[in-house]
Motif scaffolding. Structure first.
Motif, PDB file in Angstrom:
ATOM      1  N   PHE A  76       0.838  -1.196   0.000  1.00 17.33           N
ATOM      2  CA  PHE A  76       0.000   0.000   0.000  1.00 17.33           C
ATOM      3  C   PHE A  76       0.873   1.246   0.000  1.00 17.33           C
ATOM      4  CE2 PHE A  76      -2.517   3.402   1.653  1.00 17.33           C
ATOM      5  CZ  PHE A  76      -3.802   3.161   1.185  1.00 17.33           C
ATOM      6  N   HIS A  77       0.793   1.996  -1.059  1.00 17.06           N
ATOM      7  CA  HIS A  77       1.646   3.179  -1.205  1.00 17.06           C
ATOM      8  C   HIS A  77       1.164   3.972  -2.423  1.00 17.06           C
ATOM      9  CE1 HIS A  77       5.222   5.641  -1.748  1.00 17.06           C
ATOM     10  NE2 HIS A  77       5.309   5.199  -2.984  1.00 17.06           N
ATOM     11  N   TYR A  78       0.939   5.276  -2.234  1.00 18.74           N
ATOM     12  CA  TYR A  78       0.561   6.121  -3.370  1.00 18.74           C
ATOM     13  C   TYR A  78       1.820   6.571  -4.103  1.00 18.74           C
ATOM     14  CZ  TYR A  78      -4.023   6.361  -1.156  1.00 18.74           C
ATOM     15  OH  TYR A  78      -5.232   6.029  -0.616  1.00 18.74           O
ATOM     16  N   SER A  79       1.893   6.274  -5.378  1.00 21.78           N
ATOM     17  CA  SER A  79       3.054   6.695  -6.168  1.00 21.78           C
ATOM     18  C   SER A  79       2.951   8.186  -6.484  1.00 21.78           C
ATOM     19  CB  SER A  79       3.105   5.905  -7.470  1.00 21.78           C
ATOM     20  OG  SER A  79       2.035   6.320  -8.314  1.00 21.78           O
ATOM     21  N   ASP A  80       4.030   8.739  -6.981  1.00 22.37           N
ATOM     22  CA  ASP A  80       3.998  10.157  -7.363  1.00 22.37           C
ATOM     23  C   ASP A  80       2.926  10.417  -8.404  1.00 22.37           C
ATOM     24  OD1 ASP A  80       6.029  10.735  -5.628  1.00 22.37           O
ATOM     25  OD2 ASP A  80       7.612  10.451  -7.126  1.00 22.37           O
ATOM     26  N   SER A  81       2.787   9.492  -9.340  1.00 14.54           N
ATOM     27  CA  SER A  81       1.791   9.737 -10.396  1.00 14.54           C
ATOM     28  C   SER A  81       0.373   9.596  -9.839  1.00 14.54           C
ATOM     29  CB  SER A  81       2.047   8.839 -11.610  1.00 14.54           C
ATOM     30  OG  SER A  81       1.344   7.640 -11.524  1.00 14.54           O
ATOM     31  N   GLU A  92     -10.014  22.044  -6.422  1.00 12.36           N
ATOM     32  CA  GLU A  92      -8.793  22.852  -6.347  1.00 12.36           C
ATOM     33  C   GLU A  92      -8.385  23.276  -4.940  1.00 12.36           C
ATOM     34  OE1 GLU A  92      -8.802  26.302  -8.768  1.00 12.36           O
ATOM     35  OE2 GLU A  92      -8.638  25.170 -10.631  1.00 12.36           O
ATOM     36  N   ASN A  93      -9.396  23.452  -4.089  1.00 12.77           N
ATOM     37  CA  ASN A  93      -9.069  24.028  -2.778  1.00 12.77           C
ATOM     38  C   ASN A  93      -8.571  23.022  -1.741  1.00 12.77           C
ATOM     39  OD1 ASN A  93     -11.476  22.746  -2.610  1.00 12.77           O
ATOM     40  ND2 ASN A  93     -12.532  24.341  -1.435  1.00 12.77           N
ATOM     41  N   ILE A  94      -8.270  21.783  -2.161  1.00 13.79           N
ATOM     42  CA  ILE A  94      -7.710  20.798  -1.235  1.00 13.79           C
ATOM     43  C   ILE A  94      -6.353  21.297  -0.742  1.00 13.79           C
ATOM     44  CG2 ILE A  94      -6.821  18.421  -1.051  1.00 13.79           C
ATOM     45  CD1 ILE A  94      -9.746  18.323  -1.514  1.00 13.79           C
ATOM     46  N   GLU A  95      -6.125  21.205   0.559  1.00 12.89           N
ATOM     47  CA  GLU A  95      -4.851  21.697   1.093  1.00 12.89           C
ATOM     48  C   GLU A  95      -3.702  20.792   0.653  1.00 12.89           C
ATOM     49  OE1 GLU A  95      -5.056  22.592   5.313  1.00 12.89           O
ATOM     50  OE2 GLU A  95      -7.197  22.983   5.089  1.00 12.89           O
ATOM     51  N   PRO A  96      -2.612  21.389   0.180  1.00 15.18           N
ATOM     52  CA  PRO A  96      -1.494  20.583  -0.342  1.00 15.18           C
ATOM     53  C   PRO A  96      -0.904  19.649   0.714  1.00 15.18           C
ATOM     54  CG  PRO A  96      -1.017  22.958  -0.459  1.00 15.18           C
ATOM     55  CD  PRO A  96      -2.418  22.827  -0.008  1.00 15.18           C
ATOM     56  N   GLU A  97      -0.997  20.008   1.997  1.00 16.56           N
ATOM     57  CA  GLU A  97      -0.442  19.141   3.046  1.00 16.56           C
ATOM     58  C   GLU A  97      -1.125  17.766   3.056  1.00 16.56           C
ATOM     59  OE1 GLU A  97      -1.447  22.229   3.534  1.00 16.56           O
ATOM     60  OE2 GLU A  97       0.401  23.298   4.060  1.00 16.56           O
ATOM     61  N   PHE A  98      -2.359  17.729   2.598  1.00 12.95           N
ATOM     62  CA  PHE A  98      -3.062  16.447   2.562  1.00 12.95           C
ATOM     63  C   PHE A  98      -2.362  15.482   1.608  1.00 12.95           C
ATOM     64  CE2 PHE A  98      -6.465  13.824   0.493  1.00 12.95           C
ATOM     65  CZ  PHE A  98      -6.703  12.965   1.558  1.00 12.95           C
ATOM     66  N   PHE A  99      -1.906  16.002   0.480  1.00  6.97           N
ATOM     67  CA  PHE A  99      -1.237  15.122  -0.486  1.00  6.97           C
ATOM     68  C   PHE A  99       0.111  14.649   0.065  1.00  6.97           C
ATOM     69  CE2 PHE A  99      -4.127  17.671  -3.152  1.00  6.97           C
ATOM     70  CZ  PHE A  99      -4.902  16.633  -3.626  1.00  6.97           C
ATOM     71  N   ALA A 100       0.763  15.517   0.817  1.00  3.25           N
ATOM     72  CA  ALA A 100       2.017  15.109   1.466  1.00  3.25           C
ATOM     73  C   ALA A 100       1.716  13.984   2.471  1.00  3.25           C
ATOM     74  CB  ALA A 100       2.661  16.299   2.163  1.00  3.25           C
ATOM     75  N   TYR A 101       0.608  14.151   3.169  1.00  2.00           N
ATOM     76  CA  TYR A 101       0.193  13.120   4.140  1.00  2.00           C
ATOM     77  C   TYR A 101      -0.073  11.791   3.420  1.00  2.00           C
ATOM     78  CZ  TYR A 101      -3.222  10.664   7.092  1.00  2.00           C
ATOM     79  OH  TYR A 101      -3.917   9.705   7.796  1.00  2.00           O
ATOM     80  N   LEU A 102      -0.813  11.846   2.312  1.00  5.18           N
ATOM     81  CA  LEU A 102      -1.114  10.620   1.546  1.00  5.18           C
ATOM     82  C   LEU A 102       0.169   9.954   1.053  1.00  5.18           C
ATOM     83  CD1 LEU A 102      -4.144  11.228  -0.879  1.00  5.18           C
ATOM     84  CD2 LEU A 102      -4.120  10.011   1.301  1.00  5.18           C
ATOM     85  N   ASP A 104       3.000   9.704   2.256  1.00  3.76           N
ATOM     86  CA  ASP A 104       3.758   8.945   3.258  1.00  3.76           C
ATOM     87  C   ASP A 104       2.953   7.822   3.889  1.00  3.76           C
ATOM     88  OD1 ASP A 104       6.004  10.426   2.906  1.00  3.76           O
ATOM     89  OD2 ASP A 104       5.502  11.892   4.476  1.00  3.76           O
ATOM     90  N   LEU A 105       1.721   7.683   3.467  1.00  4.67           N
ATOM     91  CA  LEU A 105       0.830   6.730   4.136  1.00  4.67           C
ATOM     92  C   LEU A 105       1.232   5.282   3.854  1.00  4.67           C
ATOM     93  CD1 LEU A 105      -1.482   7.856   5.785  1.00  4.67           C
ATOM     94  CD2 LEU A 105      -3.029   7.205   3.949  1.00  4.67           C
ATOM     95  N   THR A 106       1.262   4.479   4.904  1.00  7.54           N
ATOM     96  CA  THR A 106       1.445   3.029   4.736  1.00  7.54           C
ATOM     97  C   THR A 106       0.475   2.353   5.701  1.00  7.54           C
ATOM     98  OG1 THR A 106       3.017   2.753   6.525  1.00  7.54           O
ATOM     99  CG2 THR A 106       3.935   3.347   4.361  1.00  7.54           C
TER     100      THR A 106
END
Lengths: 549, 549
Positions: A76-81, A92-102, A104-106
């Motif tokens: 389980f790991h979200y790739s860059d793509s 559009e208004n999703i906070e960028p920190e959420f994607f950083a959180y995703l 690193d998610l395992t």
């Protein structure tokens, strides 16, 4: 494991399949964001994965798919793509920190307890219990359901075929061309084998899962030959003496002799078919197995097959048998067996009477039951469409329900009582009687002590107050083991052939009346008295008091 | 292309899926060996891929899967490990030269003609015509069937849902968790979109095929909140002024005002649900779409949704609507629409009456027809299990039949006339009437001249002598294009969205009575007079003369 090793492992996993975290419903990701944004990153949840009704109007289900679930957790790991795609796709208004959180998610903080793969399981008893961070556990829902639903449905279907066919018949899965695309076909082959099939026609499934593969030839092979002139070569070396044998001459000679025994004129038999069978026998002289219904089983196919089989015998090879793919399978299999027996006697070849008869035309559970009643002589069934599409019920309805959050139980109410969930962190036990048969599955709160052998246990229907029974178990099986913990597989899932054995040994613990095809007796699933009260207290707390108007 | 480029391409293809030559039935490979061994390496064959009956008791089918077939042909190649596996699996006495032959095999000498993907197609008209070396053409059978069968079934099913739902309703595919495993789910999403769905919940399908993805939240999201205290943050910035708004205070205030308008007491509504909706609205303020049936649509869900939607409106955001996932969808959708209309009027917000209503509980074609009759107010259907498993008929029965070998026609006879194949190398034409509707599909021998506009054509039933009709076409469409030739894609398959458009434009050429759900009129498929005589001459030549006894 180093991060480099982990990356290689993930890359390999991706090459072997497509079970990656984006194989999910979008709402899991939108929910994850809403949880994340509302400060629930550290919330801890418990989810139960279970089904509400057994498939195929039966009273049991086989649990399968666990190994694939564990592989999914491991990778389980979200790739860059993946992240890039989500950034483009979500508002559009999703906070960028959420994607950083995703990113690193395992699954390192997730714990999965499960019933052993290949076990007989029943409605409402969770197959998997997933505990850990609410967001991660929620993100696993769809994929786990996808992996368990079809695997369990297929294994159950296969096990049902195995039961109606009996132990002495071989079952082959021939369904690739009718499955839900390439991977649907692979899953079908794998879980049919687990459920009790003996092999598959699917070569890739054979290679990937080490399942026996089987197959001979199609009608098109036979029709590609018109006359005996289509044979380019006819010589085979004798298996022992290595002398040249002319398989054509021998076959023609034998066709005359067989024709006298079974009273069918050689003129009626197709020469194109004879040419095809000789050609196939030259390629596969040992265990020669021929399709005999291209023109007419009685007047052409059987005669040609016997001629070639006897010619092969002269050359030191023993034929395997025939496949019938159309017509009245009971009648034709009996006719074929009688033919083989006449020849065995006429030519003093006892083994000829035992040749294999394979049948493979649109067979389902009911066909097999009907053939059993009529007294067929089939040794092997090749089963395709009905098996792999699970035509009688093409989906198992596993669901994934929140039962606890931050230690607080959760119940989902519904006007349909069958859809009310059983709240809280629970354990499941199977209680056995003195004769070794399973009596009942019992759900308890995890805080309760386990039921004990020889001690009376009050088992209650989860929703009907008056349905209660005392059970004194002779054996108690705790159904859950921890399979995933601390980011690694904690209990290794068993290899395929052991899961396959588990299906049969687990089925043996069920009383026959629960397994029968027609009007099976329901197996009971109960809750402890403590859990019963817990459910109903919570229900009352949560249900609004209506107003009659 | 250099061999290195080719290898990279093949490797990539394998990473993107598993459609490789071993994804086939073993008998294709055993037949290949028998052909090879009997000197048929240079034999040239023609195979037709077609189905015999339309699915879902309908009278049309949508052809899909062509692009995947072409990708498969492009990457057809046995790897070293494939060869090694076959060497281990096939009998020991297989000549090693055969494996060397397989190792070098490609589809360079194969020619594939096909109907355009997304077209309406009918029984007996070949969807693909595969010509070339007998062995290679035979080896393609199972994989082509696997790729066409499920794709076409799914696209047809989706097109049927689109027809009953009408143009003005959105259709979303929500079936991943009930599909035949991971790739079954991906194929379902892809071909549902082609068949006329507007989007999917499957994120990976969205990423891979550029399909719109949709989704909001689940019941578990709602039940994860118990009280208003579970809200960690409640502040949102106004969309224009950027001032801080307290969404909780506003929502509670609006709940009181709405409650007076729709005559439901705020005490009956769940505070946990309100907390969940506020939390979700904070994450997705624009187009806020909420699930409203976790507790009670009428007494809790609608009230809470309207409260939050109106609070969002105060903050400059316009809500999207609701999803209902249980209960009487006709009644609840009408109730919801009336509620929205009352609020629109009471608070002078005309857009509120137009909020989207999504429904998603176990919906099939019949449910939609029944909802249409009852007069629902649903804008969007989310459809899962019945769509992706094609519950009404989980397999399309495409077959792949030899029709010619080395220029000689082949016919497969059967006691079941429906299973007799139409021999020879054929062309297919669709004849249109003056009003633009398709009148009939006509199969001809390839040696015949094409039918001409304005010229009378005799169209005959392939098997019933007396069924004949003259047709004067206003337009003639030759159904085949060469898609694969000389080892490359000869006609580029159209991109997904064009195939999707083709489905709708092709369906428009069919008369309404052929497309209707109940007792549709069969569309006619005929053969030319020349082909009729050709079939029946060959039939007589091949059928043995029986003996009455």
């Amino acid at each position: 494991m180093s991060s480099e090793e982990l990356n290689i492992k993930r890359k390999m996993a991706r090459q072997n399949g497509i079970v990656q975290p984006l194989l999910t419903d979008l709402y899991q990701i939108t929910m994850a964001y809403a949880y994340w944004k509302s400060g629930k990153v550290n919330d801890v949840a418990v989810f139960d994965l279970f089904f509400r009704t057994n498939p195929f109007q039966g009273e049991f289900t086989i649990f399968a798919g666990l190994e694939e679930c564990l592989k999914f957790l491991e990778n389980f790991h979200y790739s860059d793509s993946d992240i890039q795609y989500l950034q483009q796709t979500l508002p559009e208004n999703i906070e960028p920190e959420f994607f950083a959180y995703l990113k690193d998610l395992t699954c390192k903080d997730i714990r999965v307890s499960a019933i052993e793969e290949g076990s007989v399981v029943f409605p409402r008893v969770p197959l998997l219990r997933v505990e850990g961070p609410l967001i991660v556990a929620q993100l696993l829902e769809t994929t786990l359901l996808t992996l368990v639903n079809f695997a369990s449905l297929m294994a159950t279907n296969a096990a049902r075929y195995r039961m109606v066919a009996g132990k002495n018949v071989s079952l082959l899965e021939f369904g690739l061309r009718r499955a839900q695309g390439p991977d649907g076909g692979l899953s079908a082959s794998k879980y049919a084998y687990i459920g009790g099939f003996d092999g598959t026609s699917n070569v890739l499934a054979g290679k990937m899962f080490n399942i026996p593969v089987r197959g001979t030839h199609a009608h098109s092979f036979v029709t590609s030959f018109s006359t005996l002139d289509d044979l380019h070569s006819v010589i085979i070396r004798h298996a022992e003496t290595q002398n040249s044998c002319n398989l054509l001459e021998l076959s023609i000679e034998w066709r005359k002799r067989v024709s006298a025994v079974i009273d069918i004129s050689p003129e009626e038999a197709s020469d194109g078919e004879l040419a095809a069978l000789i050609s196939y026998a030259l390629a596969f002289p040992s265990g020669f197995l021929a399709l005999v219904d291209t023109y007419d089983v009685k007047r052409s196919g059987l005669l040609n097959f016997c001629a070639v089989a006897l010619a092969l015998n002269d050359c030191g090879y023993r034929a395997g048998g025939i496949r019938i793919d159309s017509g009245d399978l009971a009648y034709l299999s009996v006719l074929a067996r009688e033919t083989f027996e006449s020849i065995a006697e006429a030519f003093k070849l006892p083994w000829f009477s035992k040749l294999t008869i394979v049948a493979s035309n649109d067979i389902n559970e009911e066909t097999i039951l009907s053939l059993n009643e009529q007294g067929h002589k089939i040794d092997t069934f090749g089963i395709g469409t009905h098996l792999v599409t699970c035509q009688r019920q093409p989906a198992l309805g596993c669901v994934y329900k929140l039962t606890e959050i931050n230690g607080q139980p959760r119940i989902k109410l519904s006007q349909d009582v069958g859809k009310v969930t059983i709240p809280g962190h629970k354990e499941a036990y199977r209680l056995f009687g003195a004769d070794g048969h399973a009596l009942i599955d019992l759900l308890q709160r995890s805080s309760e002590p386990a039921p004990e052998v020889g001690q009376k246990v009050l088992c209650r229907h989860p929703f009907q107050e008056s349905k209660r029974a005392y059970v004194i178990p002779s054996k108690v099986e705790h159904l859950y083991k921890v399979y995933w913990k601390d980011g690694i597989i904690h209990t290794m899932p068993k290899p395929l052939h052991e899961v396959r054995q588990r299906v049969q040994s687990s089925l043996r613990t069920l009383r026959q009346d629960i397994k029968r095809n027609l009007n099976p007796t329901p197996y009971k699933v109960a809750v402890s008295d403590d859990l019963y009260n817990f459910i109903h207290d919570l229900w009352l707390q949560n249900a609004p008091i209506g107003e009659l108007s």
